[in-house]
Design an enzyme around this catalytic site. Structure first.
Site, PDB file in Angstrom:
ATOM      1  N   GLY A  10     -45.063  24.923   2.068  1.00 13.91           N
ATOM      2  CA  GLY A  10     -44.365  24.848   4.156  1.00 13.91           C
ATOM      3  C   GLY A  10     -43.439  25.398   4.480  1.00 13.91           C
ATOM      4  O   GLY A  10     -42.497  26.234   4.585  1.00 13.91           O
ATOM      5  N   ASP A 128     -38.360  18.333   3.732  1.00 11.96           N
ATOM      6  CA  ASP A 128     -38.399  17.330   3.574  1.00 11.96           C
ATOM      7  C   ASP A 128     -36.846  17.004   2.591  1.00 11.96           C
ATOM      8  O   ASP A 128     -36.885  15.427   1.736  1.00 11.96           O
ATOM      9  CB  ASP A 128     -39.316  17.281   2.353  1.00 11.96           C
ATOM     10  CG  ASP A 128     -41.274  17.241   3.181  1.00 11.96           C
ATOM     11  OD1 ASP A 128     -40.447  17.239   4.473  1.00 11.96           O
ATOM     12  OD2 ASP A 128     -42.089  17.380   2.550  1.00 11.96           O
ATOM     13  N   ARG A 163     -42.896  -1.838  25.458  1.00  8.45           N
ATOM     14  CA  ARG A 163     -43.375  -1.234  24.351  1.00  8.45           C
ATOM     15  C   ARG A 163     -42.804  -1.146  22.959  1.00  8.45           C
ATOM     16  O   ARG A 163     -41.421  -0.436  22.920  1.00  8.45           O
ATOM     17  CB  ARG A 163     -44.286   0.222  24.764  1.00  8.45           C
ATOM     18  CG  ARG A 163     -45.531   0.180  25.354  1.00  8.45           C
ATOM     19  CD  ARG A 163     -45.956   1.503  25.971  1.00  8.45           C
ATOM     20  NE  ARG A 163     -46.808   1.317  26.486  1.00  8.45           N
ATOM     21  CZ  ARG A 163     -47.365   2.230  27.806  1.00  8.45           C
ATOM     22  NH1 ARG A 163     -46.714   3.329  26.963  1.00  8.45           N
ATOM     23  NH2 ARG A 163     -48.492   1.892  28.075  1.00  8.45           N
ATOM     24  N   GLY A 171     -42.229  14.047   5.291  1.00  3.32           N
ATOM     25  CA  GLY A 171     -41.938  13.712   4.125  1.00  3.32           C
ATOM     26  C   GLY A 171     -42.919  12.807   3.845  1.00  3.32           C
ATOM     27  O   GLY A 171     -43.384  11.466   4.032  1.00  3.32           O
ATOM     28  N   HIS A 273     -46.072  19.156  13.393  1.00  6.46           N
ATOM     29  CA  HIS A 273     -45.584  20.533  12.591  1.00  6.46           C
ATOM     30  C   HIS A 273     -44.649  20.572  14.046  1.00  6.46           C
ATOM     31  O   HIS A 273     -43.639  22.446  13.489  1.00  6.46           O
ATOM     32  CB  HIS A 273     -46.811  21.321  12.656  1.00  6.46           C
ATOM     33  CG  HIS A 273     -47.578  21.033  11.497  1.00  6.46           C
ATOM     34  ND1 HIS A 273     -48.540  20.300  11.477  1.00  6.46           N
ATOM     35  CD2 HIS A 273     -47.865  21.418  10.050  1.00  6.46           C
ATOM     36  CE1 HIS A 273     -49.566  19.494  10.654  1.00  6.46           C
ATOM     37  NE2 HIS A 273     -48.652  21.173   9.658  1.00  6.46           N
ATOM     38  N   ARG A 276     -41.268  21.473  12.215  1.00  5.82           N
ATOM     39  CA  ARG A 276     -41.342  22.899  11.169  1.00  5.82           C
ATOM     40  C   ARG A 276     -40.909  24.055  12.023  1.00  5.82           C
ATOM     41  O   ARG A 276     -40.823  25.030  11.143  1.00  5.82           O
ATOM     42  CB  ARG A 276     -41.989  22.462  10.658  1.00  5.82           C
ATOM     43  CG  ARG A 276     -42.367  21.563   9.195  1.00  5.82           C
ATOM     44  CD  ARG A 276     -43.088  22.149   7.809  1.00  5.82           C
ATOM     45  NE  ARG A 276     -44.225  23.720   7.785  1.00  5.82           N
ATOM     46  CZ  ARG A 276     -45.200  23.547   7.424  1.00  5.82           C
ATOM     47  NH1 ARG A 276     -46.027  21.679   6.933  1.00  5.82           N
ATOM     48  NH2 ARG A 276     -46.298  23.475   7.769  1.00  5.82           N
TER      49      ARG A 276
HETATM   50  O1  F6P Z   1     -43.005  20.236   2.724  1.00  7.07           O
HETATM   51  C1  F6P Z   1     -43.414  19.898   3.971  1.00  7.07           C
HETATM   52  C2  F6P Z   1     -44.261  19.137   4.751  1.00  7.07           C
HETATM   53  O2  F6P Z   1     -43.582  19.464   5.738  1.00  7.07           O
HETATM   54  C3  F6P Z   1     -44.562  17.551   4.082  1.00  7.07           C
HETATM   55  O3  F6P Z   1     -43.352  16.909   4.537  1.00  7.07           O
HETATM   56  C4  F6P Z   1     -46.088  17.489   5.007  1.00  7.07           C
HETATM   57  O4  F6P Z   1     -46.974  16.878   3.831  1.00  7.07           O
HETATM   58  C5  F6P Z   1     -46.415  19.091   4.707  1.00  7.07           C
HETATM   59  O5  F6P Z   1     -45.453  20.185   4.542  1.00  7.07           O
HETATM   60  C6  F6P Z   1     -47.375  19.651   5.532  1.00  7.07           C
HETATM   61  O6  F6P Z   1     -47.784  20.927   5.891  1.00  7.07           O
HETATM   62  P1  F6P Z   1     -48.852  21.960   5.890  1.00  7.07           P
HETATM   63  O7  F6P Z   1     -49.591  20.468   7.148  1.00  7.07           O
HETATM   64  O8  F6P Z   1     -48.834  23.051   6.591  1.00  7.07           O
HETATM   65  O9  F6P Z   1     -50.477  21.280   4.768  1.00  7.07           O
END
Ligand code: F6P
Length: 343
Positions: A10, A128, A163, A171, A273, A276
């Site tokens: 990722g 993570d 709410r 994670g 995402h 990220r």
């Molecule tokens: O490994 C990092 C991470 O952000 C995890 O927390 C998550 O499960 C995964 O990547 C999801 O990644 P993708 O959707 O790119 O497969």
């Protein structure tokens, strides 16, 4: 020397800062040349690469993502993968690799080094924050800021509408983002993979808070959080090349359960995402730069099979295999401290 660089798994904020540091120091101070492999392990397996120069890595320090691309390709899942990879490296005259990645990418790097003699140095990254042998990975701080801002924003709308607001954060095996964003954002319940939860207890905490005069609550749940056996249904949705389940969905299932069991109107937000993407924080830019510099210095000394790690405030080289022997999960004491603020 001619050094190959790849980013796998990722993506996360800070990858470009690490690439820039490796290339800048490698060319200016060590006189190396660089091959940038595309899309993680797919690049050296399929011989897809670009040249990395000081010019091509200018201006990328604050940019999220990775200019090299990434994938979850597992070289051990391809027929003759390691041999093909070695052949391609030899064909390009590559003396060694710097692999920037998390658990899977570095796990493959450690095996390629130990079992096939591939010269490789590792650089740890993951939002993570769950890699062993390093105290923190770049990417985490940025994800934490995104999640904390989301909690702050959910607070005001939760209060206006009376709410329960649920925030699902990333994670997979470790609850670092959930725990720290929950603490920083003042969450009323935090659920992490390390502590299987009982949904009745979650509802009890929310009801207790409401009986004390509050009319809204915030619950932060890590995507890998699991209910205690028999307390709530679970679902799965396929696996990737490293055998990891595709996660997501715990927030929505909890939304229904909490509303049904407490009677309070509940809404779930999946941050996904966004955690990220985007520009890295200053902390992540600096950490990525420091581990990148340590990695290229180690590669220059042919210290293959090592990884740049943050130990306290210092960046040190550690055995690559140590990063993946045991994942760094949230210690009980950290979770116990957070529980002080539940309900
Ligand atoms: O490994 C990092 C991470 O952000 C995890 O927390 C998550 O499960 C995964 O990547 C999801 O990644 P993708 O959707 O790119 O497969």
């Amino acid at each position: 020397m001619r050094i190959g660089v790849l980013t796998g798994g990722g993506d996360c904020p800070g990858l470009n800062a690490a690439i820039r540091a490796i290339v800048r120091k490698g060319i200016d101070k060590h006189g190396h040349a660089f091959v940038g492999f595309r899309d993680g392990w797919r690049g050296p397996l399929e011989n897809e690469h670009i040249e990395l120069t000081i010019e091509s890595t200018r201006g990328i320090l604050p940019r999220g993502g990775t200019i090299l691309g990434t994938s979850r390709t597992n070289p051990f899942k391809r027929d003759g993968g390691p041999e093909q990879l070695k052949q391609n490296l030899a064909g390009l005259g590559v003396d060694g690799l710097i692999a920037i990645g998390g658990e899977d990418t570095l796990g493959a790097a450690a095996r390629l080094h130990a079992e096939h003699g591939v010269p490789v140095v590792g650089v740890p990254k993951t939002i993570d924050n769950d890699l062993g042998a390093t105290d923190q990975t770049f990417g985490f701080d940025t994800a934490l800021h995104v999640a904390t801002e989301a909690i702050d924003r959910l607070h005001t709308t939760a209060e206006s509408h009376n709410r329960v607001m649920l925030l699902e954060v990333m994670g997979r095996h470790a609850g670092w983002i959930a725990l720290h964003s929950g603490l920083a954002g003042g969450a009323d319940v935090i659920l992490i993979p390390e502590r299987p939860f009982d949904v009745d207890e979650v509802c009890r905490l929310i009801s207790r808070r409401h009986s004390r005069g509050r009319s809204f609550s915030i619950v932060v749940v890590a995507e890998g959080a699991v209910p205690r056996e028999g307390t709530m249904e679970t679902v799965t949705a396929g696996t990737d090349e490293f055998g990891h389940e595709r996660l997501g969905g715990i927030g929505q299932r909890l939304e229904r359960e909490i509303e049904r069991r407490t009677g309070y109107e509940t809404r779930a937000t999946v941050l996904g995402h966004t955690q990220r993407g985007g520009t890295p924080t200053a902390f992540d830019r600096v950490l990525a730069t420091r581990v990148g510099i340590a990695a290229i210095d180690a590669a220059s000394e042919r210290r293959w099979g090592t990884m740049a790690a943050l130990r306290g405030n210092a960046v040190e080289m550690v055995p690559l295999k140590d990063a993946v022997v045991q994942l760094r999960t949230v210690p009980d004491a950290d979770f116990d401290a957070a529980e002080t603020f539940f309900g």
